[in-house]
Design a protein around this motif. Structure first.
Motif, mmCIF file in Angstrom:
data_model
loop_
_atom_site.group_PDB
_atom_site.id
_atom_site.type_symbol
_atom_site.label_atom_id
_atom_site.label_comp_id
_atom_site.label_asym_id
_atom_site.label_seq_id
_atom_site.Cartn_x
_atom_site.Cartn_y
_atom_site.Cartn_z
ATOM 1 N N GLN A 16 0.822 -1.208 0.000
ATOM 2 C CA GLN A 16 0.000 0.000 0.000
ATOM 3 C C GLN A 16 0.860 1.264 0.000
ATOM 4 O O GLN A 16 0.537 2.250 -0.673
ATOM 5 C CB GLN A 16 -0.934 -0.007 1.223
ATOM 6 N N VAL A 17 1.950 1.229 0.761
ATOM 7 C CA VAL A 17 2.862 2.385 0.792
ATOM 8 C C VAL A 17 3.470 2.614 -0.587
ATOM 9 O O VAL A 17 3.566 3.754 -1.066
ATOM 10 C CB VAL A 17 3.967 2.165 1.849
ATOM 11 N N ALA A 18 3.887 1.518 -1.250
ATOM 12 C CA ALA A 18 4.490 1.634 -2.580
ATOM 13 C C ALA A 18 3.489 2.195 -3.594
ATOM 14 O O ALA A 18 3.822 3.065 -4.409
ATOM 15 C CB ALA A 18 5.010 0.273 -3.040
ATOM 16 N N ILE A 19 2.251 1.708 -3.538
ATOM 17 C CA ILE A 19 1.221 2.185 -4.472
ATOM 18 C C ILE A 19 0.914 3.656 -4.224
ATOM 19 O O ILE A 19 0.760 4.455 -5.164
ATOM 20 C CB ILE A 19 -0.054 1.327 -4.336
ATOM 21 N N LYS A 20 0.844 4.045 -2.954
ATOM 22 C CA LYS A 20 0.583 5.450 -2.628
ATOM 23 C C LYS A 20 1.708 6.341 -3.137
ATOM 24 O O LYS A 20 1.472 7.437 -3.663
ATOM 25 C CB LYS A 20 0.428 5.608 -1.114
ATOM 26 N N SER A 21 2.940 5.854 -3.003
ATOM 27 C CA SER A 21 4.089 6.620 -3.484
ATOM 28 C C SER A 21 4.026 6.804 -4.995
ATOM 29 O O SER A 21 4.301 7.900 -5.516
ATOM 30 C CB SER A 21 5.384 5.905 -3.084
ATOM 31 N N ILE A 22 3.653 5.741 -5.714
ATOM 32 C CA ILE A 22 3.522 5.834 -7.178
ATOM 33 C C ILE A 22 2.464 6.870 -7.551
ATOM 34 O O ILE A 22 2.671 7.716 -8.433
ATOM 35 C CB ILE A 22 3.167 4.456 -7.770
ATOM 36 N N ASP A 27 0.891 12.267 -9.580
ATOM 37 C CA ASP A 27 0.287 13.585 -9.343
ATOM 38 C C ASP A 27 1.287 14.701 -9.648
ATOM 39 O O ASP A 27 0.939 15.744 -10.233
ATOM 40 C CB ASP A 27 -0.179 13.704 -7.891
ATOM 41 N N THR A 28 2.544 14.490 -9.259
ATOM 42 C CA THR A 28 3.588 15.488 -9.515
ATOM 43 C C THR A 28 3.833 15.650 -11.011
ATOM 44 O O THR A 28 3.928 16.776 -11.535
ATOM 45 C CB THR A 28 4.899 15.070 -8.820
ATOM 46 N N LEU A 29 3.920 14.520 -11.729
ATOM 47 C CA LEU A 29 4.162 14.570 -13.173
ATOM 48 C C LEU A 29 3.024 15.266 -13.911
ATOM 49 O O LEU A 29 3.249 15.976 -14.902
ATOM 50 C CB LEU A 29 4.353 13.157 -13.725
#
Length: 412
Positions: A16-22, A27-29
């Protein structure tokens, strides 16, 4: 090596942490002006994500109906079993089954093997049922399975059948090396083919096992006969599994009944047992101590009573398989615990299969049972180099016990 640790809460949290980071990076891109020279990098990242999705679909059947059961409410459980071929059990027929079923026999008579066979029949075309039986018998953690070791442990040409909820059921399992040019043979080891049948429904699954990469499972859908839970003191102990059983016991409101039994019969000062989420530990509130104590600090008998009792809420309208029921439990508690098992099996409409080496354990169920027709007893004995079943209805066996010092373990 197959990565089947998705059930581990810590692993799921990391996902879940990895997916949230992606998602945050996407969002930034989205807020940036993308230059043409970095498009290949974005496309490469997209390809890697698509590869993850494709592997997940192949391995875990994302998007198809999986691990559903045929019935959520049932009128009858198993009424007969036929173990045609599973390890040393060959053409073993059992027809006198009840709500609570006792199996006994000398060492190496196939008691645990019988429970495994019933579990595989419950799981139907679910490969994870076979994986579960083999890895836990070998005390192998989910993320430590060696695929070559796993293949070596699969018995040849498994066939198990029975009658469940008044309909015929069957499972056949075989493993072999496929002759398929599209398989990457540099990593491929073998395939496991599972065919199942229940009532009018026939299902299949094919799982390819590789070395150094995830396995691949192909199936239209995965369906089980019913919820099923297998407990053995000799299997690998995995606390996160008991956390799942605990939460279901809380939701079903059966936990207070379990705590009350332990307080009344085992430790009079015990007030409560609660799960500490962050550590997956069970903590005990005891009136003679100021602070909570880890459940592991209490006797193994108390722990075993607690953990077995938790299973029932997770097997509602299903099957519970308990190996070496009496293990670590004092003989004076067996009849009383048999009463709790009887009560919980009625509450959750659960059929219980249990094995025992102990005459005291077997007699405890026979002498305790107020409704003796809900009980059956069976001795697994060797006859002309094969295992056969000597079956007794509860009523017939009670008459034998009351008539004299009958030891079912010594049946011929």
């Amino acid at each position: 090596m197959a990565k089947d640790n998705f059930r581990n809460p810590m692993f799921r949290e990391h996902q879940q942490v990895a997916i949230k980071s992606i998602n945050n990076e996407i969002d930034t891109l989205e807020k940036m002006v993308i230059q043409g020279d970095i498009l290949p990098d974005i496309e490469s990242a997209l390809g890697r994500l698509q590869g993850i999705i494709n592997r997940a679909k192949a391995s875990h059947l994302v998007g198809v109906e999986q691990k559903t059961v045929f019935h959520h409410d049932i009128e009858a459980h198993f009424s007969k079993l036929l173990i045609s071929n599973y390890k040393r059990l060959q053409n073993l027929s059992i027809s006198k089954l009840s709500r609570i079923n006792l199996f006994t026999g000398i060492n190496n008579s196939g008691k645990t093997t019988l429970l495994e066979a019933i579990y595989l029949l419950c799981r139907q075309n679910d490969f994870l049922g076979l994986l579960e039986v083999i890895r836990r018998r070998g005390k192998m953690a989910e993320d430590r399975i060696n695929p070559e070791w796993f293949i070596e442990q699969i018995p040849p040409d498994i066939e198990i059948s029975g009658q469940f909820n008044n309909a015929d059921s069957l499972v056949r399992i075989k493993h072999y090396e496929e002759e398929n040019s599209r398989i990457d043979k540099s990593h491929y080891l073998e395939s496991v083919d599972i065919s199942s049948h229940y009532a009018t429904t026939s299902l299949k699954s094919l799982t390819r096992i590789f070395k150094g990469r995830d396995r691949e499972t192909q199936a239209v859908r995965i369906k089980m006969l019913c919820p099923s839970v297998f407990s053995s003191p000799f299997f690998l102990n995995e606390p996160h599994r008991y956390a799942q059983f605990y939460y279901k016991s809380v939701r079903s409101k059966s936990l207070p009944k379990i705590i009350a039994f332990i307080r009344e019969k085992v430790v009079g000062t015990l007030e409560d047992i609660r799960l500490a989420d962050e550590m997956q530990r069970f903590l005990v509130t005891d009136s003679i101590f100021k602070e909570t104590l880890d459940l592991s600090g209490y006797g193994e008998g108390l722990q075993r009573i607690f953990f077995i009792s938790l299973l029932f809420a997770s097997a509602q309208n299903g099957i519970i398989l308990i190996d070496e029921f009496e293990n670590a439990i004092h003989t004076e508690l067996l009849a009383q615990f048999a009463g709790l098992i009887d009560e919980l099996s009625k509450l959750f409409n659960t059929q219980v299969f249990l094995t025992s080496h102990s005459k005291e354990c077997i007699d405890a169920f026979v002498k305790h049972k107020p409704q003796i027709n809900d009980l059956s007893a069976c001795a697994l004995v060797e006859n002309e180099e094969r295992i056969v079943a000597r079956e007794f209805t509860g009523k017939a066996f009670r008459r034998l016990v009351e008539a004299g010092n009958v030891d079912l373990r010594r049946a011929k």
